[in-house]
Design a protein around this motif. Structure first.
Motif, short mmCIF file in Angstrom:
data_model
loop_
_atom_site.label_atom_id
_atom_site.label_comp_id
_atom_site.label_asym_id
_atom_site.label_seq_id
_atom_site.Cartn_x
_atom_site.Cartn_y
_atom_site.Cartn_z
N ASP A 1 0.86 -1.18 0.00
CA ASP A 1 0.00 0.00 0.00
C ASP A 1 0.90 1.23 0.00
N ASN A 2 0.75 2.07 -1.00
CA ASN A 2 1.64 3.23 -1.11
C ASN A 2 1.33 4.31 -0.07
N GLU A 3 0.24 4.15 0.68
CA GLU A 3 -0.09 5.08 1.76
C GLU A 3 -0.39 4.30 3.04
N PRO A 4 0.61 3.66 3.64
CA PRO A 4 0.36 2.80 4.81
C PRO A 4 -0.25 3.54 5.99
N ASN A 5 -0.03 4.85 6.06
CA ASN A 5 -0.62 5.61 7.17
C ASN A 5 -2.13 5.78 7.02
N LYS A 6 -2.67 5.45 5.83
CA LYS A 6 -4.10 5.56 5.61
C LYS A 6 -4.83 4.22 5.70
N ILE A 7 -4.10 3.15 6.01
CA ILE A 7 -4.73 1.85 6.15
C ILE A 7 -5.73 1.88 7.31
N LEU A 8 -6.96 1.50 7.06
CA LEU A 8 -7.97 1.46 8.12
C LEU A 8 -7.77 0.20 8.95
N LYS A 9 -7.83 0.37 10.27
CA LYS A 9 -7.50 -0.75 11.16
C LYS A 9 -8.29 -0.66 12.46
N GLU A 10 -9.61 -0.54 12.35
CA GLU A 10 -10.45 -0.54 13.54
C GLU A 10 -10.35 -1.89 14.24
N ILE A 11 -10.17 -1.87 15.56
CA ILE A 11 -10.08 -3.09 16.35
C ILE A 11 -11.49 -3.56 16.70
N ASN A 12 -11.73 -4.83 16.52
CA ASN A 12 -13.05 -5.37 16.78
C ASN A 12 -12.94 -6.78 17.31
N LYS A 13 -14.06 -7.31 17.80
CA LYS A 13 -14.05 -8.68 18.28
C LYS A 13 -14.08 -9.65 17.10
N ARG A 14 -13.88 -10.89 17.40
CA ARG A 14 -13.80 -11.94 16.39
C ARG A 14 -15.03 -11.94 15.49
N ASP A 15 -14.80 -12.20 14.20
CA ASP A 15 -15.84 -12.30 13.17
C ASP A 15 -16.48 -10.96 12.83
N ASN A 16 -15.90 -9.87 13.29
CA ASN A 16 -16.42 -8.55 12.96
C ASN A 16 -15.29 -7.74 12.33
N PHE A 17 -15.39 -7.46 11.03
CA PHE A 17 -14.32 -6.77 10.33
C PHE A 17 -14.21 -5.31 10.74
N GLY A 18 -15.36 -4.65 10.98
CA GLY A 18 -15.34 -3.23 11.27
C GLY A 18 -14.78 -2.45 10.09
N ALA A 19 -14.29 -1.25 10.36
CA ALA A 19 -13.67 -0.43 9.32
C ALA A 19 -12.18 -0.74 9.29
N ALA A 20 -11.84 -1.83 8.63
CA ALA A 20 -10.45 -2.28 8.59
C ALA A 20 -10.18 -3.04 7.29
N ASP A 21 -8.95 -2.88 6.76
CA ASP A 21 -8.52 -3.73 5.65
C ASP A 21 -8.47 -5.18 6.11
N PHE A 22 -8.67 -6.12 5.18
CA PHE A 22 -8.53 -7.52 5.58
C PHE A 22 -7.96 -8.34 4.43
N PHE A 23 -7.38 -9.47 4.81
CA PHE A 23 -6.87 -10.46 3.87
C PHE A 23 -7.48 -11.81 4.24
N GLY A 24 -7.84 -12.61 3.22
CA GLY A 24 -8.45 -13.90 3.50
C GLY A 24 -7.98 -14.98 2.56
N VAL A 25 -8.08 -16.22 3.04
CA VAL A 25 -7.78 -17.39 2.21
C VAL A 25 -9.02 -18.28 2.20
N PHE A 26 -9.43 -18.75 1.02
CA PHE A 26 -10.55 -19.67 0.85
C PHE A 26 -9.97 -21.04 0.50
N ILE A 27 -10.35 -22.07 1.26
CA ILE A 27 -9.80 -23.41 1.06
C ILE A 27 -10.92 -24.42 0.87
N ASN A 28 -10.80 -25.21 -0.19
CA ASN A 28 -11.73 -26.31 -0.46
C ASN A 28 -10.88 -27.57 -0.61
#
Length: 806
Positions: free
Chosen positions: A88-115
């Motif tokens: 991310d060319n603007e790391p200071n702008k990454i949204l990173k709201e802290i939340n409890k499990r299973d709640n993304f909130g206002a935050a960037d996320f990364f995920g893996v899907f496995i079958n």
């Protein structure tokens, strides 16, 4: 030169998007430290998954270099490891709201899907957000994403000078796959850049195709893994202190154990011994004026986690298990109930689920509930008697779900409830199919269900069947279908079904944009129509046509509206609560508007006004839902919601009178011409110390009343006529209060400590006081105001770790 450029672009589009990507992984004997740094040498020796493609809003657009993502995968005999560098060319702008499990909130996320079966029908999805929080879910095209499923896995996310990085360790125990020596898994990687609302995937997910699970790439190279025994224990202990307004207190200590055992790599047994549901969320009660019971959400983890197989055919309503007693005691004139339990206690519950190499999914669930008694007092002698209101009962479900062609399935489901002694038993069997063409262009879905009820004195069987055909790809889509339910169909012993004895026809057509336009990031509109007929008489008992528009603006604000029109009078066979009787519901026109501002902003709001006008003098309804929210910082946020709904000159059932003692059916049915008013105030807030420690508050104040203006008698022709001989006070007034304040600490993977303070009260009577503040104060001073303070600890034990210790 220009022609050559177009030629290479076409090749990239066809081969880059049209073919599944493949990624090679590698076995590691080196210990991987989850610190988000990817410093182990072996990370540099495996291929990289990159060249992500936008899923939303501009489907098919290649990712910019300064927002690229690079993913590597390793494995050992116990787990799979994912390392991701998210530029991310603007790391200071990454949204990173802290939340409890299973709640993304206002935050960037990364995920893996496995079958693990690479069959295109189910993904195990694991997410990590930029605030180092976790989320996981099971996804199927039929049921969508189920976040009630929770696995035990490890992860670490860190913000860096180039963006952020993630390391994940997912044990094989959290997955399902075949026992082949050489594995080929379906896999995809997913990323959202929250501030731009841009979502990217590694293998292209074409939005023209209505499926996620069939658009995975593949992961190859997993070979000869020696998976450890999958035996996990979850002992827990809870201590409760109860108090009411009379200052009477008592305490209770509860202990229990959950077991999860991997029968093999594909099948898992879950057992719940001595369950404790004392900390589950309260039900949001309403003043229910309908002829049907109120349906509640399931809040008990055992009945929500990994139950996708059991949802086939919609025959399983888990709140039947441990719900209210099935029977009410019959009282004599000199008797009264002094104690009647609200729920039936559960002895234990077990479920087995998994899928074979050939795609056969098998699910088995069994639960046993205790005998339950009500206490009756004789008002003459003051003697008390225990009356059985729920016998020892066994609940059972078995499911066989065969998948084929990577996008279709046929299922058989049976539910059975057996009550000990001379009480009602119920059994339902169903065949359910979901068939798709090879290119996922068309879908044919349906079911055939048969119920059999043995009520000792009365045995009955009934049928429920549906057939639906739809086009599922492209900008323009449609579906048509029909449903028929016979009079004696009854799935309510373990399911929930309201209406019977009808057949209906329905259809819809929709249009959507697949890429952003000048004004919209997303836009779709649909028109729906259905007509329902009473099966025996052929009278119309339901009809409606509605138009809905949903859109997201370029600034990611949601705007939607809809219109509904009931063009024919309905013959309502349910409201009179008497066999063969009906009342007539007038024509109706209504609409709604919803505006939801971008949740990325610190201040955001939702507003939803709606209305309905009926073809009857003065009969109409209006309502509004308004919900402002404010995020003070990445730790602290509050959300308030106000709901108001008013119905003027509503007509509904009030009472029935049987003047003929020889008749089973009441011959006078009383309706009320009434105004119905409802207010709901809710407040939800959270303060997160970090991704594993959270304080939460949830408060709900509900007030609803019906004020009867005059009474009417239901005529044989379904019309209402004035009835002045009825003078009883049938006004209804319900006020409830719930407050939960909790602290949750995930102190180890799968292990949790919870502190909870809870208060609740409810008041129901026939007296209406329209002073809002007075109602609130009197409710909190009510003798029925209860307080509960509890602490609960559950600890996740992996048999392999214990074995290694000894």
């Amino acid at each position: 030169m220009k022609k050559c450029y177009y030629f290479y672009f076409l090749l990239f589009f066809v081969f880059g998007f049209g073919q599944k990507k493949s990624l090679q992984t590698k076995f590691t004997s080196e210990m991987i430290t989850l610190d988000g740094k990817l410093e182990e040498d072996i990370w540099q020796s495996v291929p990289i998954a990159t060249d992500f493609i936008m899923f939303q809003p501009d489907n098919g657009k290649a990712v910019a270099k300064n927002k690229r993502t690079e993913v590597r995968v390793l494995y050992d005999n116990e787990a799979i490891y994912i390392g991701a560098l998210l530029y991310d060319n603007e790391p200071n702008k990454i949204l990173k709201e802290i939340n409890k499990r299973d709640n993304f909130g206002a935050a960037d996320f990364f995920g893996v899907f496995i079958n693990g079966y690479n069959d295109g029908q189910q993904n195990f999805q694991f997410f990590v957000n930029a605030a180092d929080g976790q989320a996981d879910c099971l996804e199927t095209d039929t049921n969508g994403e189920d976040y009630s499923w929770d696995a035990v896995w490890d992860s670490k996310a860190v913000i860096t000078d180039f963006g952020w990085a993630v390391e994940m360790r997912i044990p094989y125990a959290a997955l399902r796959f075949s026992s082949e020596k050489a594995q080929t898994w379906g896999v995809n990687f997913f990323r959202e850049i929250r501030r731009d609302r841009e979502k990217y995937s590694w293998n292209f997910i074409d939005s023209k195709i209505g499926t996620f699970t069939q658009q995975n790439g593949t992961l190859e190279g997993i070979e000869n893994i020696k998976t450890p025994a999958r035996l996990f224990l979850l002992p827990y202990a809870s201590f409760y202190t109860y108090a009411n307004a009379d200052q009477k207190t008592n305490s209770e200590l509860k202990r229990g154990l959950d077991i999860k055992y991997g029968i093999n790599d594909a099948f898992t047994l879950d057992a719940m011994l001595i369950p404790d549901f004392g900390q589950t969320k309260y039900d949001d009660r309403i003043l229910n004026l309908s002829p049907f019971e109120q349906q509640f959400n399931e809040n008990r983890a055992f009945f929500t986690e990994g139950t996708d197989l059991f949802s086939k055919g919609n025959l399983f309503y888990s709140r039947r298990i441990g719900g209210p007693p099935s029977y009410s005691p019959e009282l004599k004139s000199n008797e009264e109930i002094i104690e009647n339990p609200n729920s039936v206690e559960l002895y234990n519950a077990t479920k087995i689920s998994g899928r074979t190499k050939g795609g056969l999914g098998i699910g088995y669930l069994n639960a046993v509930t205790k005998k339950t008694y009500a206490t009756i007092k004789n008002t003459d002698t003051q003697e008390t008697t225990a009356v059985l209101v729920e016998p020892l009962t066994n609940y059972n479900i078995i499911v066989f779900d065969q998948r084929f062609h990577k996008n279709s399935s046929v299922s058989f489901i049976n539910t059975n409830v057996t009550r000990n002694g001379s009480f009602r038993d119920g059994n339902v069997s169903a065949l359910v199919w979901d068939l798709n063409t090879t290119k996922n262009t068309y879908n044919l879905a349906g079911n055939f269900e048969y119920s059999y009820v043995n009520d000792i004195k009365n045995k009955k069987g009934g049928i429920n069947t549906t057939l639906d055909f739809s086009e599922t790809t492209g900008k323009y889509r449609y579906s048509v279908g029909a449903n028929m339910v016979t009079k004696d169909f009854d799935s309510n012993d373990l399911g929930i079904n309201f209406e019977t004895n009808y057949y209906n026809f329905y259809g819809n057509s929709s249009y959507r944009i697949l890429n952003p336009t000048k004004f919209f990031n997303s836009f779709n509109t649909n028109i729906n129509a259905f007509t329902q007929f009473q099966k025996e008489t052929g009278k119309v008992q339901g009809n409606q046509i509605n138009l809905n528009v949903n859109s997201t603006t370029k600034k990611n604000h949601y705007v939607g509206f809809g219109l509904q029109y009931r063009s024919l009078e309905n013959y309502n066979y349910y409201e009179p609560r008497a066999n063969g009787r009906y009342s007539i519901d007038p024509k109706r026109f209504g609409g709604w508007l919803t505006i939801s501002s971008n949740y990325n902003n610190k201040f955001a709001f939702d507003i939803n006004p709606y209305f309905a006008i009926l073809n009857e003098s003065g009969r109409k309804s209006i309502g509004i839902d308004f919900s402002p929210r404010y995020r003070f910082d990445d730790h602290f946020a509050l959300n308030y919601a106000f709901n108001f709904f008013k119905q003027n000159n509503n007509k509904g059932f009030t009472d029935s009178i049987n003047e003929d003692n020889n008749s089973v059916t009441p011959n006078i049915i009383i309706y009320a011409n009434r105004n119905v008013v409802t207010y709901i105030n809710t407040l939800n807030g959270k303060y997160s110390l970090n991704s594993k420690m959270n304080f939460d508050i949830s408060a709900r104040y509900y007030w609803s009343y019906t004020e009867n203006k005059n009474f009417l008698k239901l005529g044989d022709n379904g019309r209402l006529i004035p009835y002045n001989d009825y003078t009883e006070n049938q006004n209804q007034n319900l006020i409830t209060w719930n407050l939960d304040v909790s602290y949750n600490w995930w102190f180890a993977p799968g292990s949790q400590l919870t502190l909870l303070y809870r208060s609740n009260a409810a008041k129901y009577d026939n007296l209406i006081n329209k002073d809002f503040a007075n109602n609130y104060i009197s409710l909190l001073n009510n003798k029925d105001l209860n307080h509960v303070i509890s602490i609960s600890i559950k600890y996740f034990i992996d048999y392999n770790q214990v074995k290694n210790v000894f």
